[in-house]
Design an enzyme around this catalytic site. Structure first.
Site, PDB file in Angstrom:
ATOM      1  N   SER A  92     -18.194  47.261 -42.418  1.00 16.46           N
ATOM      2  CA  SER A  92     -18.193  47.467 -41.207  1.00 16.46           C
ATOM      3  C   SER A  92     -19.575  47.633 -40.629  1.00 16.46           C
ATOM      4  O   SER A  92     -20.626  47.354 -41.593  1.00 16.46           O
ATOM      5  CB  SER A  92     -17.433  48.452 -40.663  1.00 16.46           C
ATOM      6  OG  SER A  92     -15.977  48.465 -41.137  1.00 16.46           O
ATOM      7  N   LYS A 125     -21.242  40.749 -30.518  1.00 15.46           N
ATOM      8  CA  LYS A 125     -20.452  41.162 -31.423  1.00 15.46           C
ATOM      9  C   LYS A 125     -19.028  40.971 -30.655  1.00 15.46           C
ATOM     10  O   LYS A 125     -18.591  41.467 -29.825  1.00 15.46           O
ATOM     11  CB  LYS A 125     -20.543  42.892 -31.287  1.00 15.46           C
ATOM     12  CG  LYS A 125     -19.743  43.481 -32.362  1.00 15.46           C
ATOM     13  CD  LYS A 125     -19.650  45.056 -32.553  1.00 15.46           C
ATOM     14  CE  LYS A 125     -18.885  45.532 -33.329  1.00 15.46           C
ATOM     15  NZ  LYS A 125     -17.546  45.451 -33.033  1.00 15.46           N
ATOM     16  N   LYS A 330     -23.246  49.151 -29.025  1.00 14.19           N
ATOM     17  CA  LYS A 330     -21.958  49.124 -28.360  1.00 14.19           C
ATOM     18  C   LYS A 330     -22.009  49.203 -26.831  1.00 14.19           C
ATOM     19  O   LYS A 330     -22.899  50.010 -26.105  1.00 14.19           O
ATOM     20  CB  LYS A 330     -20.997  50.357 -28.546  1.00 14.19           C
ATOM     21  CG  LYS A 330     -20.723  50.263 -30.132  1.00 14.19           C
ATOM     22  CD  LYS A 330     -19.609  49.028 -30.499  1.00 14.19           C
ATOM     23  CE  LYS A 330     -18.437  49.108 -29.783  1.00 14.19           C
ATOM     24  NZ  LYS A 330     -17.400  50.019 -30.418  1.00 14.19           N
ATOM     25  N   CYS A 440       5.809  34.590   3.457  1.00 14.36           N
ATOM     26  CA  CYS A 440       6.853  35.008   4.500  1.00 14.36           C
ATOM     27  C   CYS A 440       7.256  33.554   5.173  1.00 14.36           C
ATOM     28  O   CYS A 440       6.392  32.802   5.304  1.00 14.36           O
ATOM     29  CB  CYS A 440       6.441  35.826   5.616  1.00 14.36           C
ATOM     30  SG  CYS A 440       7.208  36.122   7.144  1.00 14.36           S
TER      31      CYS A 440
END
Length: 708
Positions: A92, A125, A330, A440
């Site tokens: 990771s 990422k 991030k 409508c």
């Protein structure tokens, strides 16, 4: 190094004691197990990140209490499993959340290798599932998930369903390509359409869709996914020369080779990888990618920074969970889970009945979201939404928040069906349900006051003195049944109304007379054609030059206008047919139906201008802003001082440009007036050309003076 970053890191979860720590570990482990198995986590990404950081902080302060079940330091949080060994551990990435943390990390890499890193690779990422694709002599033979990093799950049954991952490479090489499998936004929508048509629950978000689809076997339907490669390495059987090259090539060279073999990478996207040399350059690129995020056709949740040279990577080494030569910066979450509390049904000025979701307030990307678009009743049915559902809400940039889908596995059984209206919520008349967007049966007459007020507004006909209150008077007196009736009002009729003296009457009649000569773009916008607005009305008017040409145009001809596709062209044609009596009334009342300076396209669809080189017809004249996306911000000065923002946008488009409200990597020019603020800051970071109002006036001087 600047300390500015796209977003400050979200606060880590606060864990006060051992009991809270044990509960946090259990919650994180459950969430990770669901996330890596099916994508159906009980927590959204932001909540999981905050919880994991809280666990790590507690463990750092209390090392003697670290649980064996803790996700800290484990690939996939320790939740994923697999039975196919990886050739090399599939790790990771660790995360950073700010410029300061990024600078600290780059410095730590250089300390570890004992020299400056010559070059960094910076790439998006991608928000998908990591897989290893094994090729033998150029043929794809096996597909394996990341698993726990040492072994993954065999998902080779998915071969042939993934765009960008060819069955055969351009060369007969033996190689392992690693990358992300994801669903693009379009693939996600299509997947949910197919899935719900077969009786399945909709996927909550694209990652959930990719995770479920990648592992699914023997489905009665097929949905597509997309692969983006991010690495490659040798396998048993790889030739010695190629193996040496793969081990020695810089990451950037390696990925160019992967692309040359026919594998899809991020190279041909708006966020293509770049090689940079300093932390300042890296941060600037991060901000560029963050600015483009809302416009991308696929999801990203960060930016990956890697030491580019193989020697630097080898010197930095890897830990048990992540390489020490790569990090993920991030980005703030643009989707979170919240509760659908209610659905409101609003009637627009054209009679369209639009549902709007009322949400339990949730903070997404720096703002509190309490409402989200639902598009139409068919959309609600397709997504199987229910009151009380936990729903995945997406928001990016200036885009209106939308509900992606209910998080079905979080349902309690207490959810209730959404009740659709049986009559128009505005006037009680019937509803035309023949199209996806309900309307409508009275159409524009349902919201007559709103329709006429809109037409008379500043950015349309600009009839000064005709506000909502006056329009109500005219409608209730039976003097106005549509916008065309404004041009037949008499002095005697107006004087008969309350609070209408001679001066106000004469002023209003003068304003109406002035409105009679507005350019076609304003008149077309005043009609309120569904699927168009101010900018689109200007484009249509400049393309066709006269109302007669617009009315004669079919869907194919309308698609020649920038921004009009097949669906919108069909809607515009139908709207013009419905509005034909009103347009005829406006023509009879002497309202202008031409666009100053515009030349109608010839038969055959060429654009306006002089003769082409071969004499086949007109060609467009060059304009100073042709092909440019222009943003205007701040207070205008000099020759532009008295122009409204809409008039500035009109000026941009007359000069060939496309007006935009937000700065992004696609912005060509920013006109920065006094108090330009954050848009100027963003343009400076992106390297966008910035001009003052006076400079812009000089640039488009030939198009000034046409404002109405």
């Amino acid at each position: 190094m600047t300390t500015t970053s796209p977003a400050a890191p979200a606060a880590a979860a606060s864990i006060a004691d051992s009991a809270a720590y044990a509960e946090a570990v259990e919650t994180a482990s459950r969430a990770a197990a669901a996330y890596y198995a099916t994508g159906e986590s009980t927590l959204d990404d932001d909540a999981y990140d905050r919880l994991a950081r809280g666990i790590a902080a507690f463990e750092e302060a209390h090392p003697e209490e670290v649980s064996a079940s803790s996700p800290t330091g484990k690939v996939a949080g320790g939740a994923a499993v697999g039975d196919v060994p990886h050739t090399v551990p599939m790790l990771s990435l660790d995360n950073v959340f700010s410029a300061e943390q990024l600078v600290s990390w780059t410095a730590s890499v250089e300390r570890r290798i004992g020299r400056p890193v010559e070059q960094w690779s910076v790439e998006p990422k991608l928000d998908g599932l990591a897989v290893a694709a094994r090729y033998e002599e150029g043929r794809l033979v096996r597909l394996i998930t990341r698993g726990d990093g040492t072994a993954g799950e065999d998902v080779s049954h998915a071969i042939g369903t993934i765009t960008g991952l060819p069955d055969r490479l351009a060369e007969p090489v033996t190689i392992e390509v690693r990358g992300e499998v994801l669903m693009t936004n379009e693939q996600f929508e299509q997947a949910n359409t197919v899935r719900t048509a077969h009786g399945g629950a909709p996927f909550a978000n694209p990652r959930n869709g990719a995770a479920g689809t990648l592992r699914a076997r023997d489905r009665a339907y097929r949905v597509e996914m997309t692969f983006f490669g991010y690495g490659a390495l040798p396998m048993a059987g790889t030739g010695a020369d190629l193996a040496d090259q793969l081990a020695q090539w810089p990451h950037s060279t390696l990925m160019s080779h992967v692309a040359s073999l026919g594998v899809h990478t991020a190279e041909d996207t708006a966020v293509a990888p770049r090689t940079l040399t300093t932390a300042d350059e890296i941060m600037a690129r991060i901000e560029e990618i963050a600015a483009l995020r809302a416009d991308l056709p696929f999801g990203i949740d960060g930016i990956v920074i890697k030491a580019d040279r193989a020697a630097d990577q080898a010197a930095a080494g890897s830990g048990s969970r992540a390489p020490r030569w790569a990090i993920a910066y991030k980005l703030p979450a643009v989707e979170k889970v919240t509760v659908l509390l209610d659905v409101e049904w609003n009637v627009g000025r054209t009679g369209t009945i639009a549902p709007r979701a009322v949400l339990e307030p949730v903070e997404i990307d720096g703002s509190t979201v309490t409402y989200a678009t639902l598009h139409n009743p068919a959309d609600i049915t397709r997504r199987d939404l229910r009151l009380g559902d936990r729903v995945m809400v997406h928001k990016a940039g200036d885009i209106i928040p939308r509900i992606e889908a209910p998080v079905v596995h979080l349902r309690t059984g207490e959810e209730k069906a959404i009740v659709f209206p049986e009559v128009c919520p505005q006037c009680g008349s019937g509803i035309d349900t023949s199209e996806q967007r309900w309307r409508c049966v009275r159409g524009r007459d349902c919201r007559l006051v709103a329709s006429v007020s809109y037409a008379a507004g500043r950015d349309q006909l600009d009839i000064e003195g005709l506000g909502d209150t006056r329009v109500v008077q005219l409608v209730e007196a039976g003097l106005v049944s549509d916008v065309a009736d404004l041009f037949t009002l008499t002095r005697e009729q107006l004087l008969g109304l309350e609070r209408m003296g001679e001066t106000s009457t004469d002023n209003l009649l003068a304003a109406i007379e002035t409105a009679r000569s507005r350019p076609l773009s304003r008149v077309f916008c005043a009609l309120g054609v569904r699927g168009t607005g101010r900018s689109m009305s200007r484009r249509i008017a400049r393309h066709f030059a006269a109302m007669e040409h617009i009315r004669a145009a079919g869907p194919d001809a309308l698609q020649q206008v920038d921004g009009i596709g097949v669906e919108k062209a069909t809607v515009v044609v139908a709207e013009l047919e419905e509005l034909a009596p009103l347009i005829d009334k406006l023509i009879a009342a002497g309202v202008n139906m031409t666009e100053p300076g515009a030349v109608p396209p010839p038969v055959g669809g060429d654009t306006d201008g002089g003769e082409s080189a071969d004499g086949s017809g007109p060609v467009p004249e060059a304009r100073p802003l042709d092909g440019m996306a222009v943003v205007v911000t701040g207070a205008m000065t000099g020759p532009l001082e008295k122009l409204s923002r809409n008039q500035m946008n009109e000026l941009v488009e007359r000069a060939g440009g496309r007006s935009s409200s937000s700065v992004s990597g696609r912005t060509s020019l920013l006109v920065a007036g006094e108090g330009a603020g954050s848009k100027r800051d963003k343009a400076e970071k992106l390297g966008t050309r910035i001009v003052s109002p006076e400079e812009f006036a000089g640039l488009v001087s030939g198009f000034l003076g046409e404002e109405s």
